[in-house]
Scaffold this motif. Structure first.
Motif, PDB file in Angstrom:
ATOM      1  N   HIS A   5       0.852  -1.188   0.000  1.00 32.81           N
ATOM      2  CA  HIS A   5       0.000   0.000   0.000  1.00 32.81           C
ATOM      3  C   HIS A   5       0.892   1.243   0.000  1.00 32.81           C
ATOM      4  CE1 HIS A   5      -2.954   2.946   1.309  1.00 32.81           C
ATOM      5  NE2 HIS A   5      -3.867   2.084   0.887  1.00 32.81           N
ATOM      6  N   PRO A   6       0.550   2.258  -0.801  1.00 32.60           N
ATOM      7  CA  PRO A   6       1.371   3.468  -0.868  1.00 32.60           C
ATOM      8  C   PRO A   6       1.600   4.136   0.491  1.00 32.60           C
ATOM      9  CG  PRO A   6      -0.224   3.467  -2.639  1.00 32.60           C
ATOM     10  CD  PRO A   6      -0.553   2.292  -1.758  1.00 32.60           C
ATOM     11  N   ALA A   7       0.620   4.077   1.380  1.00 30.20           N
ATOM     12  CA  ALA A   7       0.805   4.687   2.708  1.00 30.20           C
ATOM     13  C   ALA A   7       1.910   3.970   3.480  1.00 30.20           C
ATOM     14  CB  ALA A   7      -0.506   4.649   3.491  1.00 30.20           C
ATOM     15  N   LEU A   8       1.973   2.646   3.350  1.00 28.60           N
ATOM     16  CA  LEU A   8       3.024   1.883   4.014  1.00 28.60           C
ATOM     17  C   LEU A   8       4.379   2.231   3.424  1.00 28.60           C
ATOM     18  CD1 LEU A   8       4.038  -0.416   5.892  1.00 28.60           C
ATOM     19  CD2 LEU A   8       3.653  -1.949   3.965  1.00 28.60           C
ATOM     20  N   SER A  45       8.650  -5.298   1.141  1.00 26.67           N
ATOM     21  CA  SER A  45       7.493  -4.587   0.584  1.00 26.67           C
ATOM     22  C   SER A  45       7.616  -4.325  -0.909  1.00 26.67           C
ATOM     23  CB  SER A  45       7.301  -3.249   1.302  1.00 26.67           C
ATOM     24  OG  SER A  45       7.049  -3.457   2.666  1.00 26.67           O
ATOM     25  N   THR A  46       8.850  -4.227  -1.396  1.00 29.33           N
ATOM     26  CA  THR A  46       9.056  -3.916  -2.813  1.00 29.33           C
ATOM     27  C   THR A  46       9.527  -5.117  -3.626  1.00 29.33           C
ATOM     28  OG1 THR A  46      11.313  -3.151  -2.326  1.00 29.33           O
ATOM     29  CG2 THR A  46       9.559  -1.475  -2.372  1.00 29.33           C
ATOM     30  N   GLY A  47       9.763  -6.249  -2.965  1.00 31.68           N
ATOM     31  CA  GLY A  47      10.215  -7.436  -3.681  1.00 31.68           C
ATOM     32  C   GLY A  47      11.645  -7.344  -4.160  1.00 31.68           C
ATOM     33  N   THR A  48      12.473  -6.614  -3.427  1.00 37.50           N
ATOM     34  CA  THR A  48      13.880  -6.463  -3.791  1.00 37.50           C
ATOM     35  C   THR A  48      14.746  -7.067  -2.697  1.00 37.50           C
ATOM     36  OG1 THR A  48      14.013  -4.294  -2.749  1.00 37.50           O
ATOM     37  CG2 THR A  48      13.435  -4.336  -5.090  1.00 37.50           C
ATOM     38  N   GLN A  61       6.721   3.521  -7.039  1.00 38.24           N
ATOM     39  CA  GLN A  61       5.375   3.032  -6.731  1.00 38.24           C
ATOM     40  C   GLN A  61       4.514   4.067  -6.021  1.00 38.24           C
ATOM     41  OE1 GLN A  61       5.441  -0.802  -4.758  1.00 38.24           O
ATOM     42  NE2 GLN A  61       7.155  -1.469  -6.018  1.00 38.24           N
ATOM     43  N   LEU A  62       5.132   5.113  -5.476  1.00 36.15           N
ATOM     44  CA  LEU A  62       4.345   6.112  -4.755  1.00 36.15           C
ATOM     45  C   LEU A  62       3.515   6.939  -5.727  1.00 36.15           C
ATOM     46  CD1 LEU A  62       6.907   7.311  -2.072  1.00 36.15           C
ATOM     47  CD2 LEU A  62       4.856   5.942  -1.720  1.00 36.15           C
TER      48      LEU A  62
END
Length: 75
Positions: A5-8, A45-48, A61-62
């Motif tokens: 989620h962008p807030a996270l 959170s970003t899969g990196t 992603q934001l």
């Protein structure tokens, strides 16, 4: 792929940047425990698997992100 989620993402990026600023201010070169925890959360959170790539992915992603510099993604 699931997306955080962008807030996270915004919260994690802000927290990481704040911890990084404190670390730089104190002249520490080794990341602290909380900074490592936030870096891990960003990566998950970003899969990196690298905090720099995680930050770039989070910025992209934001909502409203206008990131044009993605040369690090090609590494």
């Amino acid at each position: 792929m699931l997306m955080a989620h962008p807030a996270l993402l915004r919260e994690l990026v802000g927290e990481y940047e704040a911890l990084q600023a404190v670390q730089t201010e104190r002249g520490n070169r080794e990341p602290s425990g909380p900074m490592i925890d936030v870096a891990c959360a960003l990566c998950i959170s970003t899969g990196t698997c690298d905090v720099d790539a995680a930050l770039i992915a989070a910025y992209h992603q934001l909502p409203g992100a206008q990131v044009h510099e993605d040369s690090l993604l090609a590494l």
